[in-house]
Every structure is written in C-alpha cells, then in structure tokens.
Design an enzyme around this catalytic site. Structure first.
Site, short mmCIF file in Angstrom:
data_model
loop_
_atom_site.label_atom_id
_atom_site.label_comp_id
_atom_site.label_asym_id
_atom_site.label_seq_id
_atom_site.Cartn_x
_atom_site.Cartn_y
_atom_site.Cartn_z
N ASP A 9 5.31 -16.41 -1.83
CA ASP A 9 4.28 -15.96 -0.91
C ASP A 9 4.95 -16.26 0.51
O ASP A 9 4.63 -17.96 0.66
CB ASP A 9 2.99 -16.43 -1.29
CG ASP A 9 1.82 -15.64 -0.60
OD1 ASP A 9 1.93 -15.60 0.54
OD2 ASP A 9 0.51 -15.89 -0.27
N ILE A 10 5.39 -15.75 1.17
CA ILE A 10 6.03 -15.76 2.40
C ILE A 10 4.52 -16.70 3.02
O ILE A 10 5.83 -17.49 3.80
CB ILE A 10 6.11 -14.81 3.06
CG1 ILE A 10 7.39 -15.51 4.18
CG2 ILE A 10 5.75 -13.56 3.52
CD1 ILE A 10 8.69 -14.06 4.51
N ASN A 23 4.22 -1.91 10.32
CA ASN A 23 4.44 -0.28 10.08
C ASN A 23 4.17 0.15 11.84
O ASN A 23 3.56 -1.33 12.38
CB ASN A 23 3.56 0.54 9.26
CG ASN A 23 2.14 0.29 9.77
OD1 ASN A 23 1.39 -0.27 11.27
ND2 ASN A 23 1.49 -0.45 8.82
N GLY A 31 0.45 -4.67 1.35
CA GLY A 31 2.58 -5.02 1.20
C GLY A 31 1.84 -6.62 2.04
O GLY A 31 0.63 -7.02 2.05
N VAL A 32 2.94 -7.29 1.86
CA VAL A 32 3.05 -8.30 3.05
C VAL A 32 2.60 -8.19 4.55
O VAL A 32 1.52 -9.31 5.22
CB VAL A 32 4.46 -9.13 3.05
CG1 VAL A 32 5.48 -7.94 4.02
CG2 VAL A 32 4.63 -10.14 3.08
N ASP A 33 2.34 -7.30 5.26
CA ASP A 33 1.65 -7.23 6.63
C ASP A 33 0.40 -7.70 5.84
O ASP A 33 -0.43 -8.69 6.67
CB ASP A 33 1.54 -5.69 7.18
CG ASP A 33 1.18 -5.38 8.40
OD1 ASP A 33 1.08 -6.57 8.62
OD2 ASP A 33 1.12 -4.45 8.06
N GLY A 123 9.11 -2.61 -0.41
CA GLY A 123 7.95 -2.29 -1.23
C GLY A 123 7.27 -0.83 -1.23
O GLY A 123 7.93 0.22 -2.00
N TYR A 125 7.90 1.07 1.07
CA TYR A 125 8.72 1.68 1.86
C TYR A 125 9.59 1.85 1.10
O TYR A 125 10.92 3.13 1.16
CB TYR A 125 9.21 1.85 3.46
CG TYR A 125 8.38 1.48 4.00
CD1 TYR A 125 7.09 2.16 3.82
CD2 TYR A 125 8.73 0.78 5.67
CE1 TYR A 125 5.71 2.55 5.05
CE2 TYR A 125 8.16 1.09 6.67
CZ TYR A 125 6.75 1.92 6.30
OH TYR A 125 5.32 1.94 7.48
P1 ADP Z 1 7.34 -2.17 3.15
O1 ADP Z 1 6.46 -1.53 4.15
O2 ADP Z 1 8.70 -2.25 4.49
O3 ADP Z 1 8.08 -1.78 1.84
P2 ADP Z 1 5.93 -4.13 1.90
O4 ADP Z 1 5.42 -5.01 2.04
O5 ADP Z 1 5.50 -2.87 0.85
O6 ADP Z 1 6.76 -3.78 3.41
O7 ADP Z 1 6.64 -4.52 0.87
C1 ADP Z 1 7.80 -5.90 1.35
C2 ADP Z 1 8.69 -6.79 0.09
O8 ADP Z 1 7.45 -7.36 0.45
C3 ADP Z 1 8.04 -6.61 -1.58
O9 ADP Z 1 9.47 -6.40 -1.81
C4 ADP Z 1 6.91 -6.55 -1.77
O10 ADP Z 1 6.90 -7.19 -3.11
C5 ADP Z 1 7.35 -7.84 -1.13
N1 ADP Z 1 5.66 -8.64 -1.05
C6 ADP Z 1 4.47 -8.20 -0.71
N2 ADP Z 1 3.93 -9.25 -0.78
C7 ADP Z 1 4.68 -10.53 -0.44
C8 ADP Z 1 4.12 -11.67 0.34
N3 ADP Z 1 3.02 -12.07 0.23
N4 ADP Z 1 5.31 -12.80 0.40
C9 ADP Z 1 6.46 -12.33 0.50
N5 ADP Z 1 6.68 -10.94 -0.04
C10 ADP Z 1 5.72 -10.15 -0.74
#
Ligand code: ADP
Length: 172
Positions: A9-10, A23, A31-33, A123, A125
């Site tokens: 988890d980043i 976005n 997602g990660v945002d 993710g 996108y």
């Molecule tokens: P995008 O909208 O740019 O596709 P996402 O957040 O949906 O961004 O996904 C980008 C990547 O981040 C995906 O591979 C997803 O599995 C990953 N991801 C989601 N949550 C986390 C997290 N907490 N830590 C690291 N990577 C994550």
C-alpha cells in the site's frame, strides 16, 4: 537513479514523496487517490483546492504533476499527476510517459530524493498492466533527474510478479 519494485500500500511508504494517480479535479476519487486522501487527511485536500483556485482553475491537465503536503502520511509530499484513460483506438503512451517525467521534475523542484510511484492509469483508467509497467520502468530509466531512488509500488501480488518479469525482460 535506482529503480526498485515493491508490493504494498503506497500510503505506508516512508519516502520523501509518493505519487498520486489523481484525476483532473484533484479533489479525490477512487483507487489509490482515495486511499491517499483517506490516509493523508484533510490537509492534502485543502492544498489541492488552493492549487485549483490559484493555478489550475479548469483542473490538472493529463500528464502534468503538482505537489502538496503529505499531511498525515509518512511521506512529506504527495505529487499528484493525471494519467490518460486507456483507449483501444488511440495511442496515449506519450501522455502516460509525461506523468512519470513531470512527477520527477516536480520532485526535483521540491528536493525530494526518494519517491514511490503507483502504476499510473492501470486501475480505473484500464491501461493494460504489462504495458503500463513497461512505460513506467523505461520512462523512469530514461529521464534525467536528481531523484536517487524511485520505487514502483504494485498493490497486488499478481501485478508485482508481472512487474518483476517485465523488469527482468528489460534487464533492470
Ligand atoms: P488510475 O485511475 O490512474 O487507473 P487507480 O488508482 O485506479 O488509478 O489505479 C492505479 C493503480 O494503483 C492500480 O494498479 C491499482 O491496483 C493501484 N492501487 C490502488 N490502491 C493502491 C494503494 N493503496 N497502493 C498502491 N497501489 C494502489
């Protein structure tokens, strides 16, 4: 610059800055945002709102990056970037490469030397993961920067394994 690959988890990474796959609105999302805003607290959103008012009235453009505080995160800063939405009929690789390049440029501006990147656009996108990994690793490899260490953080085990494979194929 050293390039590393890690699983996890980043939001937990103890680096100078973590990169957010944001976005245009910069006001949070899935997602990660969403994970970054949840873990980092209200200060991040407050600075995103200020950036919107002062610098990006119509939103952060695709491929550009902007820094805020890391709020409650272990990382001091978050570098927000907007990846392209994957499209079958149009090659948007330049925009995806631009995310990594501009994030490194912003890191240079704020003096961040250790960064963690998510797999931008792979993710919600929908960018195919193997290609997203290839673009990430080759752009990090080829961009001149003062950053000393970039860690590509993969959330799940299968994507982590794929990243190890792609890195090996690239000789990294
Ligand atoms: P995008 O909208 O740019 O596709 P996402 O957040 O949906 O961004 O996904 C980008 C990547 O981040 C995906 O591979 C997803 O599995 C990953 N991801 C989601 N949550 C986390 C997290 N907490 N830590 C690291 N990577 C994550």
């Amino acid at each position: 610059m050293r390039i590393e690959i890690a699983q996890g988890d980043i939001t937990t990474f103890e680096v100078d800055a973590i990169v957010n796959a944001a976005n245009h609105s910069m006001l949070g999302g899935g997602g990660v945002d969403g994970a970054i805003h949840r873990a980092g607290g209200k200060q991040i959103l407050a600075e995103c709102r200020r950036l919107r008012e002062d610098t990006y009235p119509t939103g952060l453009p695709t491929g550009e990056s902007a820094a805020t505080t890391g709020g409650d995160l272990p990382a001091a800063h978050v570098i927000h970037t907007v990846g392209p939405v994957w499209a079958k009929t149009k090659d948007k690789s330049d925009e995806l490469r631009s995310c990594y390049r501009t994030a490194l440029a912003v890191a240079d501006e704020i003096g961040a030397r250790r960064l963690a990147f998510p797999l931008i656009s792979a993710g919600l996108y929908k960018w195919p993961k193997d290609d997203a990994i290839r673009v990430a690793l080759t752009t990090l490899r080829d961009t001149p920067t003062q950053v000393e260490q970039a860690t590509l953080v993969l959330f799940d085990g299968a994507t982590y394994d794929l990243a190890r494979q792609v890195a090996a194929d690239l000789g990294l």
